[in-house]
Design a protein around this motif. Structure first.
Motif, PDB file in Angstrom:
ATOM      1  N   ARG A  87      44.298  31.832  35.352  1.00  0.00           N
ATOM      2  CA  ARG A  87      42.905  32.198  35.645  1.00  0.00           C
ATOM      3  C   ARG A  87      42.469  31.606  36.979  1.00  0.00           C
ATOM      4  O   ARG A  87      41.849  32.280  37.794  1.00  0.00           O
ATOM      5  CB  ARG A  87      41.970  31.645  34.560  1.00  0.00           C
ATOM      6  N   MET A  97      43.904  33.404  39.725  1.00  0.00           N
ATOM      7  CA  MET A  97      43.258  34.707  39.908  1.00  0.00           C
ATOM      8  C   MET A  97      41.883  34.551  40.552  1.00  0.00           C
ATOM      9  O   MET A  97      41.476  35.354  41.376  1.00  0.00           O
ATOM     10  CB  MET A  97      43.135  35.433  38.557  1.00  0.00           C
ATOM     11  N   ARG A  98      41.198  33.471  40.119  1.00  0.00           N
ATOM     12  CA  ARG A  98      39.870  33.246  40.715  1.00  0.00           C
ATOM     13  C   ARG A  98      39.994  32.971  42.206  1.00  0.00           C
ATOM     14  O   ARG A  98      39.236  33.471  43.018  1.00  0.00           O
ATOM     15  CB  ARG A  98      39.164  32.089  40.011  1.00  0.00           C
ATOM     16  N   GLU A 125      42.336  33.978  44.134  1.00  0.00           N
ATOM     17  CA  GLU A 125      42.659  35.239  44.799  1.00  0.00           C
ATOM     18  C   GLU A 125      41.413  36.097  45.001  1.00  0.00           C
ATOM     19  O   GLU A 125      41.205  36.682  46.052  1.00  0.00           O
ATOM     20  CB  GLU A 125      43.684  36.020  43.975  1.00  0.00           C
ATOM     21  N   ALA A 126      40.575  36.116  43.961  1.00  0.00           N
ATOM     22  CA  ALA A 126      39.344  36.904  44.034  1.00  0.00           C
ATOM     23  C   ALA A 126      38.474  36.376  45.174  1.00  0.00           C
ATOM     24  O   ALA A 126      37.914  37.147  45.960  1.00  0.00           O
ATOM     25  CB  ALA A 126      38.593  36.847  42.713  1.00  0.00           C
ATOM     26  N   LEU A 157      39.756  37.416  48.558  1.00  0.00           N
ATOM     27  CA  LEU A 157      39.411  38.815  48.851  1.00  0.00           C
ATOM     28  C   LEU A 157      37.947  38.944  49.245  1.00  0.00           C
ATOM     29  O   LEU A 157      37.588  39.682  50.155  1.00  0.00           O
ATOM     30  CB  LEU A 157      39.697  39.701  47.632  1.00  0.00           C
ATOM     31  N   GLU A 158      37.102  38.162  48.547  1.00  0.00           N
ATOM     32  CA  GLU A 158      35.682  38.227  48.883  1.00  0.00           C
ATOM     33  C   GLU A 158      35.432  37.667  50.285  1.00  0.00           C
ATOM     34  O   GLU A 158      34.613  38.185  51.031  1.00  0.00           O
ATOM     35  CB  GLU A 158      34.854  37.469  47.844  1.00  0.00           C
ATOM     36  N   LEU A 167      37.486  37.753  52.739  1.00  0.00           N
ATOM     37  CA  LEU A 167      37.964  38.752  53.685  1.00  0.00           C
ATOM     38  C   LEU A 167      36.892  39.823  53.893  1.00  0.00           C
ATOM     39  O   LEU A 167      36.611  40.245  55.014  1.00  0.00           O
ATOM     40  CB  LEU A 167      39.251  39.386  53.145  1.00  0.00           C
ATOM     41  N   ARG A 214      38.402  46.739  50.349  1.00  0.00           N
ATOM     42  CA  ARG A 214      38.357  45.282  50.172  1.00  0.00           C
ATOM     43  C   ARG A 214      37.370  44.915  49.075  1.00  0.00           C
ATOM     44  O   ARG A 214      37.618  44.053  48.255  1.00  0.00           O
ATOM     45  CB  ARG A 214      37.913  44.601  51.464  1.00  0.00           C
ATOM     46  N   ARG A 215      36.221  45.555  49.142  1.00  0.00           N
ATOM     47  CA  ARG A 215      35.189  45.257  48.168  1.00  0.00           C
ATOM     48  C   ARG A 215      35.683  45.562  46.754  1.00  0.00           C
ATOM     49  O   ARG A 215      35.517  44.771  45.835  1.00  0.00           O
ATOM     50  CB  ARG A 215      33.935  46.084  48.483  1.00  0.00           C
ATOM     51  N   GLU A 253      38.762  45.735  45.702  1.00  0.00           N
ATOM     52  CA  GLU A 253      39.803  44.773  45.330  1.00  0.00           C
ATOM     53  C   GLU A 253      39.185  43.441  44.907  1.00  0.00           C
ATOM     54  O   GLU A 253      39.593  42.845  43.916  1.00  0.00           O
ATOM     55  CB  GLU A 253      40.751  44.523  46.500  1.00  0.00           C
ATOM     56  N   GLY A 254      38.180  43.023  45.678  1.00  0.00           N
ATOM     57  CA  GLY A 254      37.510  41.763  45.376  1.00  0.00           C
ATOM     58  C   GLY A 254      36.863  41.808  44.001  1.00  0.00           C
ATOM     59  O   GLY A 254      36.999  40.877  43.196  1.00  0.00           O
ATOM     60  N   LEU A 255      36.178  42.909  43.738  1.00  0.00           N
ATOM     61  CA  LEU A 255      35.493  43.045  42.451  1.00  0.00           C
ATOM     62  C   LEU A 255      36.499  43.104  41.311  1.00  0.00           C
ATOM     63  O   LEU A 255      36.294  42.510  40.253  1.00  0.00           O
ATOM     64  CB  LEU A 255      34.628  44.316  42.443  1.00  0.00           C
ATOM     65  N   GLN A 256      37.584  43.813  41.556  1.00  0.00           N
ATOM     66  CA  GLN A 256      38.625  43.949  40.535  1.00  0.00           C
ATOM     67  C   GLN A 256      39.239  42.584  40.240  1.00  0.00           C
ATOM     68  O   GLN A 256      39.406  42.215  39.081  1.00  0.00           O
ATOM     69  CB  GLN A 256      39.705  44.924  41.036  1.00  0.00           C
ATOM     70  N   ALA A 257      39.516  41.835  41.317  1.00  0.00           N
ATOM     71  CA  ALA A 257      40.128  40.520  41.152  1.00  0.00           C
ATOM     72  C   ALA A 257      39.193  39.596  40.388  1.00  0.00           C
ATOM     73  O   ALA A 257      39.613  38.841  39.512  1.00  0.00           O
ATOM     74  CB  ALA A 257      40.461  39.933  42.520  1.00  0.00           C
ATOM     75  N   ARG A 258      37.912  39.696  40.692  1.00  0.00           N
ATOM     76  CA  ARG A 258      36.947  38.849  40.009  1.00  0.00           C
ATOM     77  C   ARG A 258      36.867  39.221  38.528  1.00  0.00           C
ATOM     78  O   ARG A 258      36.811  38.354  37.654  1.00  0.00           O
ATOM     79  CB  ARG A 258      35.576  38.996  40.654  1.00  0.00           C
ATOM     80  N   ASN A 260      39.234  40.614  36.773  1.00  0.00           N
ATOM     81  CA  ASN A 260      40.470  40.155  36.135  1.00  0.00           C
ATOM     82  C   ASN A 260      40.384  38.667  35.808  1.00  0.00           C
ATOM     83  O   ASN A 260      40.787  38.230  34.734  1.00  0.00           O
ATOM     84  CB  ASN A 260      41.668  40.377  37.057  1.00  0.00           C
ATOM     85  N   ALA A 261      39.871  37.900  36.763  1.00  0.00           N
ATOM     86  CA  ALA A 261      39.793  36.456  36.587  1.00  0.00           C
ATOM     87  C   ALA A 261      38.828  36.097  35.465  1.00  0.00           C
ATOM     88  O   ALA A 261      39.018  35.124  34.753  1.00  0.00           O
ATOM     89  CB  ALA A 261      39.366  35.791  37.898  1.00  0.00           C
TER      90      ALA A 261
END
Lengths: 87, 319
Positions: A23, A26-27, A29-30, A33-34, A36, B168-169, B171-176, B178-179
């Motif tokens: 987790r 993953m956080r 990574e999230a 991405l944000e 970026l 990007r947005r 992907e970011g939302l998806q990653a969040r 998932n987390a």
């Protein structure tokens, strides 16, 4: 508690540890991405041309909060951008 | 160049000073005479359209003659309007603190180089995508070639940029999501930032698709029979074909008339014939129109009438 139940508990503990590590990853990574995404939105402030800055006007207010979280986690107590001082 | 009367959007462009504005206005006049409801739009920062027509045009559509309306797009004003609209759209959605901070960023953005072009392009898109129903033909008098081409490439450039941002947005939302785990609410659907980016992307794609439709949109190259305008037009023809925009016609303006004579004029005419042959050879095989050098410069409707007659005459090397 019999042996089987005991092993179930042990399994759960390990699973939880593995999952929390996952987790966390993953956080992270999230967040990357944000960041970026934020970078792409605020390019012009860093001296890079931002081809569609005008198209982002409606987006900026939604990003005030995200920008604040970014500079806090990056280690800036206050906003590093004079033009975008959220706190 | 009567065939161009059937198009929906015509973009008149060429080197500065070759008579784009006059030709665009004369063609708009021809179209309205032919019964097509026409809107003449000046995007040239020089804004000579008002002078050519001897009537004041402004940022709002205004009827000049029956069937012919006109407007001038002012870049600075459009940028301002765009910013004000964005501000008013957001004023209901956020608290005053957030708005104050965002407002600073917005003001800064609106003064960035390139923003004025984008605002003009946005207004052009508006006209092409939403006002095309009210008019049968939109005639754009564009900025000098280089600038106009840059603007016509904006949808390509911007759509890849906006799509990259949206990706990007997403992907970011998806990653969040998932987390956060499976039971987290679907933040992707509700995200206003993504919604804005996607709406922009759709609009850019629509404008891009429209500009690429050779049956509806055409660029008209205007030049005079001289070296520099010729070279610039040849380059523009290349770039337009790369950008996927059809060239619908070539107007050679200020050609010395047959009846003119004298030693000086004959010498100029000899040189002109060289350039006219080069124009024939080096520009794409689309219909040409020759407009003679008139004895006085063109302004007012009477002068435009004469240019109009040349533009829709049934002659010219390619019909």
């Amino acid at each position: 508690m019999n042996a089987l139940e005991f092993w179930h508990h042990v399994e759960e503990v390990f699973e939880g540890m593995a999952l929390s590590g996952h987790r966390r990853q993953m956080r992270a990574e999230a967040l990357e991405l944000e960041d970026l995404f934020l970078l792409m939105c605020f390019m012009d402030l860093l001296g890079l041309p931002n081809p569609g800055a005008l198209y982002l006007l409606d987006v900026y207010p939604y990003l005030v909060e995200e920008f604040h979280l970014w500079h806090r986690r990056t280690g800036f107590d206050r906003s590093p951008l004079a033009t975008f001082s959220c706190c | 160049m009567r065939h161009l009367l059937e198009r929906r959007v015509l973009l008149f462009g060429g080197k500065g000073g070759v008579g784009k504005t006059t030709c665009a206005a004369a063609f708009a006049l021809a179209a309205s005479r032919a019964g097509r409801r026409t809107l003449l739009v000046s995007t040239d920062p020089a804004h000579s359209t008002s002078d050519v027509l001897e009537t004041k045009l402004g940022p709002a559509e205004r009827e000049i003659l029956p069937g012919l309306s006109g407007l001038e797009i002012d870049a600075a004003r459009e940028a301002r309007r765009y910013v004000d609209e964005a501000k008013s759209r957001m004023s209901g959605l956020f608290g005053p603190a957030v708005l104050a901070e965002a407002a600073r960023q917005i003001e800064l953005t609106s003064s960035m180089p390139g923003v004025a072009d984008l605002a003009v392009f946005d207004r052009m898109s508006d006209l092409v995508l939403s006002r095309a129903g009210a008019y049968e033909l939109l005639v754009f008098d564009t900025a000098p070639t280089g600038h106009a081409l840059q603007m016509l490439r904006l949808p390509d450039l911007l759509s890849s940029w906006v799509e990259a941002l949206a990706r990007r947005r997403r992907e970011g939302l998806q990653a969040r999501a998932n987390a956060a785990g499976a039971d987290a609410p679907d933040s992707r659907r509700a995200d206003p930032v993504l919604a804005i980016l996607e709406a922009r992307s759709v609009r850019l794609a629509a404008m891009r698709a429209e500009l690429g439709r050779a049956d509806r949109v055409a660029f008209v190259l205007v030049l005079i029979p001289e070296r520099l305008p010729l070279e610039e037009s040849v380059r523009a023809a290349h770039e337009l074909s790369e950008a996927g925009i059809a060239i619908g016609g070539v107007i050679v303006n200020r050609v010395l008339p047959e009846e003119a004579s004298g030693e000086y004029v004959e010498a100029r005419k000899a040189q002109e014939r060289v350039y006219l042959r080069e124009i024939e050879r080096r520009l794409p095989p689309v219909p040409r129109a020759l407009v003679p050098q008139l004895e006085s410069d063109v302004h007012g409707l009477a002068g435009l009438e004469r240019v109009r007659a040349c533009l829709v005459a049934e002659s010219g090397p390619h019909g």
